[in-house]
Write an enzyme that holds these catalytic residues in place. Structure first.
Site, PDB file in Angstrom:
ATOM      1  N   SER A   1       0.852  -1.190   0.000  1.00 49.69           N
ATOM      2  CA  SER A   1       0.000   0.000   0.000  1.00 49.69           C
ATOM      3  C   SER A   1       0.886   1.238   0.000  1.00 49.69           C
ATOM      4  CB  SER A   1      -0.905   0.007   1.236  1.00 49.69           C
ATOM      5  OG  SER A   1      -1.536   1.273   1.306  1.00 49.69           O
TER       6      SER A   1
ATOM      7  N   ASP B   1      -4.457   4.037  -2.362  1.00 51.26           N
ATOM      8  CA  ASP B   1      -5.616   4.382  -1.534  1.00 51.26           C
ATOM      9  C   ASP B   1      -6.106   5.787  -1.836  1.00 51.26           C
ATOM     10  OD1 ASP B   1      -6.133   2.060   0.204  1.00 51.26           O
ATOM     11  OD2 ASP B   1      -4.055   2.388   0.823  1.00 51.26           O
TER      12      ASP B   1
ATOM     13  N   MET C   1      -8.823   8.535  -1.066  1.00 51.79           N
ATOM     14  CA  MET C   1      -9.785   8.900  -0.013  1.00 51.79           C
ATOM     15  C   MET C   1     -10.247  10.335  -0.234  1.00 51.79           C
ATOM     16  SD  MET C   1      -7.841   7.419   3.346  1.00 51.79           S
ATOM     17  CE  MET C   1      -6.861   5.908   3.295  1.00 51.79           C
TER      18      MET C   1
ATOM     19  N   HIS D   1      -8.062   1.675  -4.707  1.00 57.57           N
ATOM     20  CA  HIS D   1      -9.084   1.408  -3.688  1.00 57.57           C
ATOM     21  C   HIS D   1      -9.762   2.740  -3.371  1.00 57.57           C
ATOM     22  CE1 HIS D   1      -9.771   0.183   0.831  1.00 57.57           C
ATOM     23  NE2 HIS D   1     -10.908   0.276   0.152  1.00 57.57           N
TER      24      HIS D   1
ATOM     25  N   MET E   1     -11.990   4.934  -1.467  1.00 58.74           N
ATOM     26  CA  MET E   1     -12.721   5.189  -0.216  1.00 58.74           C
ATOM     27  C   MET E   1     -13.349   6.571  -0.351  1.00 58.74           C
ATOM     28  SD  MET E   1      -9.889   3.476   2.229  1.00 58.74           S
ATOM     29  CE  MET E   1      -8.686   3.596   0.924  1.00 58.74           C
TER      30      MET E   1
ATOM     31  N   ASP F   1      -7.092  -6.231   3.285  1.00 58.50           N
ATOM     32  CA  ASP F   1      -6.420  -4.932   3.400  1.00 58.50           C
ATOM     33  C   ASP F   1      -6.555  -4.399   4.819  1.00 58.50           C
ATOM     34  OD1 ASP F   1      -5.428  -2.374   3.020  1.00 58.50           O
ATOM     35  OD2 ASP F   1      -7.036  -1.723   1.667  1.00 58.50           O
TER      36      ASP F   1
END
Ligand code: DX5
Ligand code: ZN
Length: 226
Positions: free
Chosen positions: A10, A37, A39, A68, A70, A177
């Protein structure tokens, strides 16, 4: 025979000021994918990167960028991330209950691989229709911590969901994760996870290659014995 092991450091735990060299370092340590990630400071109480950073990184590597999302409105990110060169697009089921069909279709039409993720408190049954649909997702990401931050403690109770998924879908990519590392990998691997995201355990290790190889061996060992 299971699905191939994919180890995905990550990049949230990397030095963002040196993202390209951190990416190259992880790939030379044996990483299969780079986990990115994204976000929005709304779905989770943290703000990270978006399409411009993916676009910049893409100029430095051909690696699979496992994004990913979010975010509260994943649909808004499909076009920009597709253009930026994202490889995988994993959205959260908690914010996509009404439009996942459209979302999956758009993700595919932009040349990305669709995945769905769920938070620790979300029942696994919620993702079954997305795996079995006419236009199915190709990966399920089971969160093993509450999304938002790296460095949290692995929640072993989430393994029941991984086991249920693996039993139902022997050849599905199942990703975990949060809190994965040498002390928790065997739990996740034996439950049936084959895609392993790890931030702090890899970037914080004196020898990241050794941690990546240990996690890969754990997944392969379980598959050999099945
Ligand atoms: C958390 C992120 C994770 C995080 C994992 O919301 O989705 O990808 O970076 O970090 P570790 O491995 O440190 O728990
Ligand atoms: Zn993640």
């Amino acid at each position: 025979m299971g699905v191939a092991a994919k180890i995905a450091p990550s990049m949230l735990s990397s030095d963002f000021a040196n993202l390209a060299s951190e990416a190259h370092r992880m790939l030379s340590c044996g990483a299969d994918w780079l986990h990115m990630d994204i976000m929005d400071g709304h779905f989770v109480p943290n703000l990270t990167i978006g399409a411009p950073v993916i676009e910049s990184l893409r100029k430095h590597t051909k690696a699979y960028l496992d994004c990913h999302l979010m975010v509260t409105n994943p649909l808004d990110y499909v076009e920009p991330l597709g253009k930026a060169g994202a490889s995988g697009f994993t959205f959260h089921v908690e914010v996509s209950r009404d439009n996942w069909g459209e979302l999956v279709q758009k993700i595919k039409s932009k040349g990305m691989r669709p995945g769905v993720s769920l938070k620790p408190g979300t029942p696994i049954e919620e993702v079954y229709p997305l795996v079995e649909g006419e236009n199915p997702v190709e990966m399920v990401l089971v969160m093993t911590v509450e999304p938002g931050f790296g460095g949290q403690k692995f929640m072993p109770e989430t393994m029941d969901k991984v086991r249920a998924l693996r039993k139902k879908y022997p050849s599905l990519d199942i990703e975990v994760d949060g809190g994965l590392g040498p002390s928790t990998i065997d739990l996740a691997a034996s439950a049936g996870a084959n895609c392993i995201v790890a931030g702090s355990s890899v970037f914080g290790a004196p020898d990241p290659a050794q941690v990546i190889s240990l996690m890969r061996k754990s997944v392969e060992e379980v598959q050999k014995n099945n």
